[in-house]
Design a protein around this motif. Structure first.
Motif, PDB file in Angstrom:
ATOM      1  N   GLU A  22      52.485 -85.707  63.144  1.00  0.00           N
ATOM      2  CA  GLU A  22      52.681 -86.067  61.742  1.00  0.00           C
ATOM      3  C   GLU A  22      52.980 -87.556  61.602  1.00  0.00           C
ATOM      4  N   GLU A  23      53.792 -88.099  62.485  1.00  0.00           N
ATOM      5  CA  GLU A  23      54.108 -89.528  62.412  1.00  0.00           C
ATOM      6  C   GLU A  23      52.857 -90.384  62.594  1.00  0.00           C
ATOM      7  N   ARG A  24      52.027 -90.039  63.553  1.00  0.00           N
ATOM      8  CA  ARG A  24      50.791 -90.808  63.776  1.00  0.00           C
ATOM      9  C   ARG A  24      49.858 -90.727  62.571  1.00  0.00           C
ATOM     10  N   ALA A  25      49.810 -89.556  61.950  1.00  0.00           N
ATOM     11  CA  ALA A  25      48.909 -89.368  60.813  1.00  0.00           C
ATOM     12  C   ALA A  25      49.450 -89.987  59.529  1.00  0.00           C
ATOM     13  N   LEU A  26      50.762 -89.964  59.354  1.00  0.00           N
ATOM     14  CA  LEU A  26      51.344 -90.405  58.085  1.00  0.00           C
ATOM     15  C   LEU A  26      51.758 -91.869  58.058  1.00  0.00           C
ATOM     16  N   GLU A  30      49.631 -99.159  56.120  1.00  0.00           N
ATOM     17  CA  GLU A  30      50.098 -99.273  54.736  1.00  0.00           C
ATOM     18  C   GLU A  30      51.525 -98.775  54.554  1.00  0.00           C
ATOM     19  N   PHE A  31      51.927 -97.778  55.334  1.00  0.00           N
ATOM     20  CA  PHE A  31      53.240 -97.156  55.172  1.00  0.00           C
ATOM     21  C   PHE A  31      54.105 -97.326  56.417  1.00  0.00           C
ATOM     22  N   LYS A  32      53.954 -98.423  57.112  1.00  0.00           N
ATOM     23  CA  LYS A  32      54.684 -98.638  58.364  1.00  0.00           C
ATOM     24  C   LYS A  32      56.172 -98.905  58.148  1.00  0.00           C
ATOM     25  N   ASP A  33      56.575 -99.176  56.900  1.00  0.00           N
ATOM     26  CA  ASP A  33      57.978 -99.483  56.626  1.00  0.00           C
ATOM     27  C   ASP A  33      58.821 -98.245  56.333  1.00  0.00           C
ATOM     28  N   ILE A  34      58.217 -97.040  56.404  1.00  0.00           N
ATOM     29  CA  ILE A  34      58.980 -95.819  56.172  1.00  0.00           C
ATOM     30  C   ILE A  34      58.774 -94.848  57.332  1.00  0.00           C
ATOM     31  N   TYR A  79      59.747 -97.731  46.881  1.00  0.00           N
ATOM     32  CA  TYR A  79      59.058 -96.450  46.752  1.00  0.00           C
ATOM     33  C   TYR A  79      59.653 -95.556  45.672  1.00  0.00           C
ATOM     34  N   VAL A  80      60.926 -95.766  45.362  1.00  0.00           N
ATOM     35  CA  VAL A  80      61.662 -94.856  44.483  1.00  0.00           C
ATOM     36  C   VAL A  80      62.436 -95.657  43.435  1.00  0.00           C
ATOM     37  N   ILE A  81      62.545 -95.072  42.257  1.00  0.00           N
ATOM     38  CA  ILE A  81      63.405 -95.585  41.191  1.00  0.00           C
ATOM     39  C   ILE A  81      64.491 -94.536  40.955  1.00  0.00           C
ATOM     40  N   ARG A  82      65.711 -95.005  40.808  1.00  0.00           N
ATOM     41  CA  ARG A  82      66.828 -94.108  40.545  1.00  0.00           C
ATOM     42  C   ARG A  82      67.424 -94.476  39.182  1.00  0.00           C
ATOM     43  N   LYS A  83      67.685 -93.444  38.343  1.00  0.00           N
ATOM     44  CA  LYS A  83      68.270 -93.688  37.009  1.00  0.00           C
ATOM     45  C   LYS A  83      69.340 -92.644  36.732  1.00  0.00           C
ATOM     46  N   ALA A 103      52.137 -93.185  48.613  1.00  0.00           N
ATOM     47  CA  ALA A 103      52.621 -92.529  49.832  1.00  0.00           C
ATOM     48  C   ALA A 103      52.560 -91.008  49.673  1.00  0.00           C
ATOM     49  N   TYR A 104      52.946 -90.516  48.502  1.00  0.00           N
ATOM     50  CA  TYR A 104      52.883 -89.085  48.214  1.00  0.00           C
ATOM     51  C   TYR A 104      51.449 -88.567  48.381  1.00  0.00           C
TER      52      TYR A 104
END
Length: 145
Positions: A22-26, A30-34, A79-83, A103-104
Protein backbone atom coordinates in the motif's frame (compact mmCIF):
# COMPACT_ATOMS: atom_id res chain seq x y z
CA UNK A 1 -0.29 -28.56 0.31
CA UNK A 2 -3.74 -28.85 1.94
CA UNK A 3 -6.32 -26.05 2.13
CA UNK A 4 -5.25 -25.00 5.65
CA UNK A 5 -1.61 -24.63 4.63
CA UNK A 6 -2.54 -22.82 1.42
CA UNK A 7 -4.87 -20.33 3.10
CA UNK A 8 -2.51 -19.78 6.00
CA UNK A 9 0.39 -19.13 3.65
CA UNK A 10 -1.60 -16.67 1.53
CA UNK A 11 -2.97 -14.79 4.54
CA UNK A 12 0.40 -14.57 6.30
CA UNK A 13 2.04 -13.29 3.11
CA UNK A 14 -0.76 -10.75 2.56
CA UNK A 15 -0.59 -9.44 6.11
CA UNK A 16 3.19 -9.18 5.98
CA UNK A 17 3.18 -7.39 2.63
CA UNK A 18 0.08 -5.23 2.79
CA UNK A 19 1.61 -2.14 4.40
CA UNK A 20 4.59 -2.18 2.06
CA UNK A 21 2.42 -2.73 -0.98
CA UNK A 22 0.00 0.00 0.00
CA UNK A 23 2.81 2.43 0.80
CA UNK A 24 4.50 1.84 -2.56
CA UNK A 25 1.21 2.29 -4.39
CA UNK A 26 -0.08 5.29 -2.45
CA UNK A 27 2.94 7.35 -1.51
CA UNK A 28 4.01 8.54 -4.93
CA UNK A 29 6.10 11.58 -5.84
CA UNK A 30 2.99 13.77 -5.63
CA UNK A 31 2.13 12.55 -2.12
CA UNK A 32 5.60 11.90 -0.70
CA UNK A 33 5.00 14.30 2.21
CA UNK A 34 2.35 12.07 3.83
CA UNK A 35 2.23 8.53 5.22
CA UNK A 36 -0.20 5.68 4.68
CA UNK A 37 -1.68 6.56 8.08
CA UNK A 38 -2.24 10.11 6.83
CA UNK A 39 -3.87 8.70 3.72
CA UNK A 40 -6.27 6.69 5.90
CA UNK A 41 -7.18 9.83 7.86
CA UNK A 42 -7.87 11.56 4.54
CA UNK A 43 -10.05 8.62 3.51
CA UNK A 44 -11.95 8.78 6.82
CA UNK A 45 -12.63 12.50 6.36
CA UNK A 46 -13.98 11.83 2.90
CA UNK A 47 -15.12 14.24 0.23
CA UNK A 48 -18.71 14.78 1.29
CA UNK A 49 -19.74 17.10 4.11
CA UNK A 50 -17.17 18.09 6.76
CA UNK A 51 -16.95 15.43 9.49
CA UNK A 52 -16.54 15.93 13.20
CA UNK A 53 -13.30 14.92 14.82
CA UNK A 54 -15.17 12.49 17.07
CA UNK A 55 -16.82 10.80 14.07
CA UNK A 56 -13.46 10.46 12.34
CA UNK A 57 -11.72 9.07 15.45
CA UNK A 58 -14.49 6.49 15.93
CA UNK A 59 -14.35 5.39 12.29
CA UNK A 60 -10.58 4.93 12.52
CA UNK A 61 -10.66 3.35 15.97
CA UNK A 62 -8.17 5.85 17.40
CA UNK A 63 -8.27 8.27 20.32
CA UNK A 64 -9.04 11.94 19.82
CA UNK A 65 -5.47 12.73 20.86
CA UNK A 66 -4.01 10.44 18.21
CA UNK A 67 -6.32 11.87 15.56
CA UNK A 68 -5.51 15.44 16.59
CA UNK A 69 -1.80 14.82 16.06
CA UNK A 70 -2.49 13.37 12.60
CA UNK A 71 -4.88 16.16 11.62
CA UNK A 72 -2.41 18.82 12.81
CA UNK A 73 0.20 17.45 10.40
CA UNK A 74 -2.27 17.29 7.53
CA UNK A 75 -3.39 20.88 8.17
CA UNK A 76 0.24 22.07 8.12
CA UNK A 77 0.85 20.21 4.85
CA UNK A 78 -2.26 21.69 3.23
CA UNK A 79 -4.44 18.57 2.96
CA UNK A 80 -7.06 19.35 5.61
CA UNK A 81 -9.01 22.35 6.88
CA UNK A 82 -10.27 22.35 10.45
CA UNK A 83 -13.16 24.59 11.63
CA UNK A 84 -15.10 24.97 14.86
CA UNK A 85 -18.87 24.63 14.76
CA UNK A 86 -20.83 27.86 14.51
CA UNK A 87 -23.58 26.77 16.93
CA UNK A 88 -21.36 24.77 19.28
CA UNK A 89 -17.74 25.93 19.31
CA UNK A 90 -16.68 22.72 21.11
CA UNK A 91 -17.35 20.70 17.96
CA UNK A 92 -14.47 20.64 15.47
CA UNK A 93 -15.06 19.75 11.82
CA UNK A 94 -12.46 18.55 9.33
CA UNK A 95 -12.71 18.72 5.56
CA UNK A 96 -10.31 18.22 2.68
CA UNK A 97 -8.62 20.91 0.63
CA UNK A 98 -8.19 20.47 -3.12
CA UNK A 99 -4.83 18.82 -2.35
CA UNK A 100 -6.58 16.51 0.14
CA UNK A 101 -9.26 15.63 -2.42
CA UNK A 102 -6.52 14.72 -4.92
CA UNK A 103 -4.95 12.40 -2.33
CA UNK A 104 -8.39 10.92 -1.57
CA UNK A 105 -9.00 10.21 -5.27
CA UNK A 106 -5.53 8.65 -5.59
CA UNK A 107 -6.29 6.31 -2.67
CA UNK A 108 -9.76 5.56 -4.04
CA UNK A 109 -8.27 4.63 -7.44
CA UNK A 110 -5.77 2.27 -5.79
CA UNK A 111 -8.65 0.44 -4.10
CA UNK A 112 -10.74 0.37 -7.29
CA UNK A 113 -7.80 -1.11 -9.21
CA UNK A 114 -7.18 -3.68 -6.46
CA UNK A 115 -10.83 -4.81 -6.37
CA UNK A 116 -11.02 -4.80 -10.15
CA UNK A 117 -7.95 -7.04 -10.34
CA UNK A 118 -9.30 -9.44 -7.72
CA UNK A 119 -12.74 -9.75 -9.31
CA UNK A 120 -12.02 -9.47 -13.04
CA UNK A 121 -12.32 -13.20 -13.81
CA UNK A 122 -14.83 -14.14 -11.12
CA UNK A 123 -18.40 -15.10 -11.76
CA UNK A 124 -21.07 -13.31 -9.73
CA UNK A 125 -21.34 -16.36 -7.49
CA UNK A 126 -17.58 -16.54 -6.94
CA UNK A 127 -17.49 -12.83 -6.06
CA UNK A 128 -20.29 -13.39 -3.53
CA UNK A 129 -18.38 -16.31 -1.93
CA UNK A 130 -15.22 -14.20 -1.77
CA UNK A 131 -17.16 -11.35 -0.15
CA UNK A 132 -18.68 -13.72 2.43
CA UNK A 133 -15.21 -15.09 3.16
CA UNK A 134 -13.75 -11.63 3.77
CA UNK A 135 -16.73 -10.74 5.97
CA UNK A 136 -16.04 -13.86 8.06
CA UNK A 137 -12.37 -12.87 8.34
CA UNK A 138 -13.38 -9.37 9.42
CA UNK A 139 -15.79 -10.84 12.00
CA UNK A 140 -12.95 -12.98 13.37
CA UNK A 141 -10.73 -9.92 13.78
CA UNK A 142 -13.50 -8.01 15.55
CA UNK A 143 -13.82 -10.84 18.10
CA UNK A 144 -10.19 -10.52 19.19
CA UNK A 145 -9.95 -8.35 22.31
Amino acid sequence: MDIFESLNSVLVDLFNDILNIEERALITEEFKDISVTDMHIIEAIGIEEPRTMSTISKSLGVTMGTLTVGINGLVKKGYVIRKRGEKDRRIVYASLTDKGIAAYRHHENFHKDMIGHITKDLTKEEAEVLTKTFIRLEDFFHQIP
